[in-house]
Write an enzyme that holds these catalytic residues in place. Structure first.
Site, PDB file in Angstrom:
ATOM      1  CG  HIS A 108      47.938  50.069  44.568  1.00 44.01           C
ATOM      2  ND1 HIS A 108      47.900  50.505  45.943  1.00 44.01           N
ATOM      3  CD2 HIS A 108      47.021  49.130  44.437  1.00 44.01           C
ATOM      4  CE1 HIS A 108      46.873  49.789  46.217  1.00 44.01           C
ATOM      5  NE2 HIS A 108      46.321  48.900  45.525  1.00 44.01           N
ATOM      6  CG  HIS A 142      41.445  49.506  45.003  1.00 44.09           C
ATOM      7  ND1 HIS A 142      42.219  50.374  44.889  1.00 44.09           N
ATOM      8  CD2 HIS A 142      41.758  48.392  45.627  1.00 44.09           C
ATOM      9  CE1 HIS A 142      43.360  49.811  45.641  1.00 44.09           C
ATOM     10  NE2 HIS A 142      43.004  48.805  45.780  1.00 44.09           N
ATOM     11  CG  ASP A 158      43.869  45.616  43.881  1.00 42.17           C
ATOM     12  OD1 ASP A 158      44.972  46.590  43.932  1.00 42.17           O
ATOM     13  OD2 ASP A 158      43.546  45.337  44.979  1.00 42.17           O
ATOM     14  CG  HIS A 212      46.195  40.671  45.185  1.00 44.08           C
ATOM     15  ND1 HIS A 212      46.096  41.595  44.052  1.00 44.08           N
ATOM     16  CD2 HIS A 212      45.952  41.397  46.583  1.00 44.08           C
ATOM     17  CE1 HIS A 212      45.849  42.936  44.895  1.00 44.08           C
ATOM     18  NE2 HIS A 212      45.927  42.712  46.077  1.00 44.08           N
TER      19      HIS A 212
END
Length: 304
Positions: free
Chosen positions: A76, A233, A237, A260
């Site tokens: 973030h 969101h 990311d 991720h």
């Protein structure tokens, strides 16, 4: 031009995993310094914010140096750097993770924009995607393809009715990140929170820093900030993880069910093929398309 902060900046908050108070000190840095973390609570604590330093970590992005010193939950903050156009800064942290704040990047963005950026006497070095690169990990896919600016096109698909299937594509120029994504919070399922707590994880997690869902129900009393907050969101990311390329990327990032680890693997695949990209001085109209150009605190959503 490359930028840094006008003055040092301190941000404090709770760490998601430890539940302990964490203090960040962001210090201005010279041109071409890039983004680096320094753990001030241990020796040999300097860590470069780079995809090659990323190590496997549950539910977040973690970087580690050769001495085994790590900092987690950096995505973030990295998204805030990319989304405000901050290129050079030293992040000093007094623990093993970056504070979670409200689960979005809005708090970081607000403090960066309030402090202000200083232009440095060097052009922005950017990465231009020249050929498509794609990877697949299980049911997750991610792809980078040529584009004049940075575009993010993301699709998620969850069984829970509160999320379901969501898709969104945005060009990150003209302050789009700050306006459209920065306030969107991380989300999780109630059963996952309970399972993590039983394992001693996410000790700092609460309805104050995440959207928690249970089937068709959103457990947060205030509800969602946007109907598609979840996919937004995921895009937040993705921007933070793409920032670990070390320079702004000009390309179209398209992902489905990615996380991720998938984005990190995509960067590895990109840099493994020298014909797929070039590094150049980004000036003129192309520089104007970079995320963060011209943004101010007034661009932050009212809910943030």
């Amino acid at each position: 031009m490359q930028t840094t902060l006008k003055s040092p900046l301190v941000i404090q908050g709770i760490g998601l995993h430890t539940g302990q108070n964490v203090r960040l000190r962001l210090t201005p840095a010279a041109a071409d310094y890039g983004i680096k973390f320094r753990r001030v609570d241990v020796e040999e604590g300097l860590i470069e914010a780079n995809w090659a330093a990323v190590v496997p970590s549950e539910l977040c992005t973690m970087v580690m140096n050769e001495a085994g010193v790590s900092v987690s939950t950096i995505e973030h903050l990295m998204a805030a750097f990319a989304g405000t156009g901050l290129h050079n800064v030293l992040v000093e942290v007094d623990g093993p993770e970056v504070p979670i704040l409200d689960g979005s990047a809005a708090g970081f963005v607000r403090e960066i924009l309030k402090t202000g950026l200083r232009r440095l006497g060097a052009p922005v070095r950017a990465i231009e995607v020249r050929q498509p690169v794609e990877i697949q990990r299980g049911d997750a896919t991610a792809r980078l393809a040529p584009s004049d600016g940075l575009e993010i096109d993301f699709t998620i698909d969850f069984a829970e009715a509160a999320i379901g299937r969501q898709a969104l594509a945005l060009n990150m120029g003209n302050g789009t990140f700050v306006k459209e994504l920065s306030d969107c919070r991380t989300f999780c399922r109630r059963q996952d929170v309970e399972a993590m707590r039983a394992r001693g994880l996410a000790l700092g997690g609460s309805l104050e820093n995440a959207v928690v869902i249970d089937g068709a129900e959103v457990l947060n009393p205030e509800g969602l900030r946007r109907t598609d907050e979840a996919v937004r969101h995921k895009m937040l990311d993705a921007l933070g993880d793409l920032a670990l390329a070390g320079k702004p990327i000009l390309g179209c990032y398209r992902a489905e069910r990615a996380g991720h680890a998938t984005t990190r693997a995509l960067l590895e695949a990109l840099f493994a093929d020298p014909s797929a990209y070039r590094v150049f001085d980004c000036t003129g109209k192309r520089a104007a398309r970079l995320p963060g150009v011209g943004v101010t605190t007034s661009d932050l959503p009212k809910a943030a």
